[in-house]
Design a protein around this motif. Sequence first.
Motif, PDB file in Angstrom:
ATOM      1  N   HIS A   1      -8.410   2.118   1.852  1.00  0.00           N
ATOM      2  CA  HIS A   1      -7.266   1.669   1.051  1.00  0.00           C
ATOM      3  C   HIS A   1      -7.589   1.563  -0.434  1.00  0.00           C
ATOM      4  CE1 HIS A   1      -4.722   0.889   4.468  1.00  0.00           C
ATOM      5  NE2 HIS A   1      -5.620   0.093   5.011  1.00  0.00           N
TER       6      HIS A   1
ATOM      7  N   ASP B   1      -7.232   6.357  -4.142  1.00  0.00           N
ATOM      8  CA  ASP B   1      -5.935   6.993  -4.348  1.00  0.00           C
ATOM      9  C   ASP B   1      -6.026   8.480  -3.995  1.00  0.00           C
ATOM     10  OD1 ASP B   1      -7.308   8.067  -6.488  1.00  0.00           O
ATOM     11  OD2 ASP B   1      -6.330   6.801  -7.990  1.00  0.00           O
TER      12      ASP B   1
ATOM     13  N   SER C   1     -10.739   0.047   6.658  1.00  0.00           N
ATOM     14  CA  SER C   1      -9.817  -0.313   5.578  1.00  0.00           C
ATOM     15  C   SER C   1     -10.384  -0.097   4.192  1.00  0.00           C
ATOM     16  CB  SER C   1      -9.371  -1.764   5.748  1.00  0.00           C
ATOM     17  OG  SER C   1      -8.636  -1.928   6.938  1.00  0.00           O
TER      18      SER C   1
ATOM     19  N   HIS D   1      -2.003   4.978   5.078  1.00  0.00           N
ATOM     20  CA  HIS D   1      -2.466   5.282   3.720  1.00  0.00           C
ATOM     21  C   HIS D   1      -2.825   6.760   3.586  1.00  0.00           C
ATOM     22  CE1 HIS D   1      -3.951   4.286  -0.225  1.00  0.00           C
ATOM     23  NE2 HIS D   1      -5.166   4.769   0.049  1.00  0.00           N
TER      24      HIS D   1
ATOM     25  N   SER E   1       5.419   0.467  -0.300  1.00  0.00           N
ATOM     26  CA  SER E   1       5.417   1.523  -1.304  1.00  0.00           C
ATOM     27  C   SER E   1       6.850   1.719  -1.774  1.00  0.00           C
ATOM     28  CB  SER E   1       4.871   2.830  -0.718  1.00  0.00           C
ATOM     29  OG  SER E   1       5.107   3.906  -1.596  1.00  0.00           O
TER      30      SER E   1
ATOM     31  N   ILE F   1      -0.579  -3.506   1.126  1.00  0.00           N
ATOM     32  CA  ILE F   1      -0.927  -2.169   1.609  1.00  0.00           C
ATOM     33  C   ILE F   1       0.272  -1.470   2.243  1.00  0.00           C
ATOM     34  CG2 ILE F   1      -2.228  -1.013   3.457  1.00  0.00           C
ATOM     35  CD1 ILE F   1      -4.541  -2.967   2.766  1.00  0.00           C
TER      36      ILE F   1
ATOM     37  N   ILE G   1      -3.385  -6.761   3.271  1.00  0.00           N
ATOM     38  CA  ILE G   1      -2.349  -6.657   4.304  1.00  0.00           C
ATOM     39  C   ILE G   1      -1.687  -8.027   4.360  1.00  0.00           C
ATOM     40  CG2 ILE G   1      -1.866  -6.092   6.721  1.00  0.00           C
ATOM     41  CD1 ILE G   1      -4.545  -4.619   6.807  1.00  0.00           C
TER      42      ILE G   1
ATOM     43  N   CYS H   1      -6.179  -4.755  -2.961  1.00  0.00           N
ATOM     44  CA  CYS H   1      -4.999  -4.696  -2.102  1.00  0.00           C
ATOM     45  C   CYS H   1      -5.218  -5.608  -0.894  1.00  0.00           C
ATOM     46  CB  CYS H   1      -4.711  -3.266  -1.653  1.00  0.00           C
ATOM     47  SG  CYS H   1      -6.113  -2.462  -0.839  1.00  0.00           S
TER      48      CYS H   1
ATOM     49  N   PRO I   1      -3.209   0.835   9.614  1.00  0.00           N
ATOM     50  CA  PRO I   1      -2.832   0.882   8.193  1.00  0.00           C
ATOM     51  C   PRO I   1      -3.574   1.971   7.428  1.00  0.00           C
ATOM     52  CG  PRO I   1      -3.089  -1.393   8.894  1.00  0.00           C
ATOM     53  CD  PRO I   1      -3.567  -0.536  10.034  1.00  0.00           C
ATOM     54  N   ALA I   2      -4.841   2.216   7.789  1.00  0.00           N
ATOM     55  CA  ALA I   2      -5.602   3.278   7.123  1.00  0.00           C
ATOM     56  C   ALA I   2      -4.963   4.643   7.358  1.00  0.00           C
ATOM     57  CB  ALA I   2      -7.045   3.274   7.620  1.00  0.00           C
TER      58      ALA I   2
ATOM     59  N   SER J   1       2.832   4.369  11.119  1.00  0.00           N
ATOM     60  CA  SER J   1       3.137   5.575  10.350  1.00  0.00           C
ATOM     61  C   SER J   1       4.376   6.308  10.846  1.00  0.00           C
ATOM     62  CB  SER J   1       1.937   6.521  10.377  1.00  0.00           C
ATOM     63  OG  SER J   1       0.793   5.898   9.832  1.00  0.00           O
TER      64      SER J   1
END
Length: 387
Positions: free
Chosen positions: A281, A284, A278, A19, A344, A341, A310, A308, A15-16, A42
């Motif tokens: 996350h 920004d 993580s 992001h 989007s 997370i 998961i 945030c 997940p990182a 991804s």
Amino acid sequence: MNTNKTILITGARAPAALHLCRLFHSTGHTVIIADSTPYPLSKASTSTDYFYEIPSPKWNTKESIDALLSIIQRHHVDVLIPTCEEIFYIARYKEIFSPFCHVFVDDFHKLSLLHNKWGFIQLTANLGWRVPATYKINNEHAIKTMIHEAPATTPFVLKPIFSRFSDKVEFITKEAAIKENIVDKSNYIIQEFIPGTQHCSYSIAQSGNVLAHSTYKTEFTAGLGATIAFKPIDHAKIEQFVEHMVKELDFSGQIAFDFIVTENGDAIPIECNPRATSGLHLFDEEIVSAFLNAKIDQPLTPKVNAECAIRLAMLVYGLPYVKSKQKRKRWLQVLRSYPDIMYSRTDRKPYFYQFFSMYKLWRESVKHKRTMLEQTTHDIAWDGEPL
């Protein structure tokens, strides 16, 4: 002058990494991803321009390194950013990539020292910080002395010297420690158990200076260790430790630490992850500048409301929290209110793709008789083997 860069991000399953892809894409950069699994998160993201499936860094190291070099040369990559444990293999062969791009990792010997739980504890103690009493399993006399001198109610922690996500960590009573033949557990350490709450930090550093930093408290986890919900907090002692460690090592790259915070607020370091975690996350787009070696006067920190979670992991690993009267209300609150997370509005596919990705992960774990957490790093983990 064109300031846009071509960024190669490995460990695209994390997940990182997703992001990071979104952050670099939103700031106008070309994003290439690579992984040794065919179904990384991804892969489904509109923020990525190219995906390459590469050989396993763990099982086919040379082929994996060769594949990455080919990608770097073909696309004229400017920056290579590892996010998972493939970082150790990339660091080991950093000199192969460095003539062609900036490799966002520190030297292999630093990473291996920090990744080694015994080495990290020794380093931290030598720098003057309080650490849990820790012994290698082969030091039978010291272990027996520690156990017998401890109060009857004191538990102990058994953990492999190389591990991740608190995998294979055992909490044992004094009675069990005396009875169990722990000497048979090669490559383990035993630690005193320190009561408190686990906190984690994530930082980006350059030449011994912290460029970005986040701290968060561990409330909900996948298994024993991997945090799955995040809210930034301030903790001066944790920040002080990170700054000290980064400066002493003249560290460059991503680095994360785990702490036990006691009732009196003391932060006791217990482990290090010299890679992305993580905590990323919580940032920004502004954190992109830290990866591109921009001038940063003050360390970047998350916004106060940068919480945030998961959500899929909150559901999959939520049963113990649902059963607990003390934790159920908080679990529901976080599940409902923390932004997911994976989701989007401008990049929705990974949210749906994660179900397929997790299903494939589960199938592989069943096939090979591993836990799902073990399966996530089976092809990229580094456990101290010669490279």
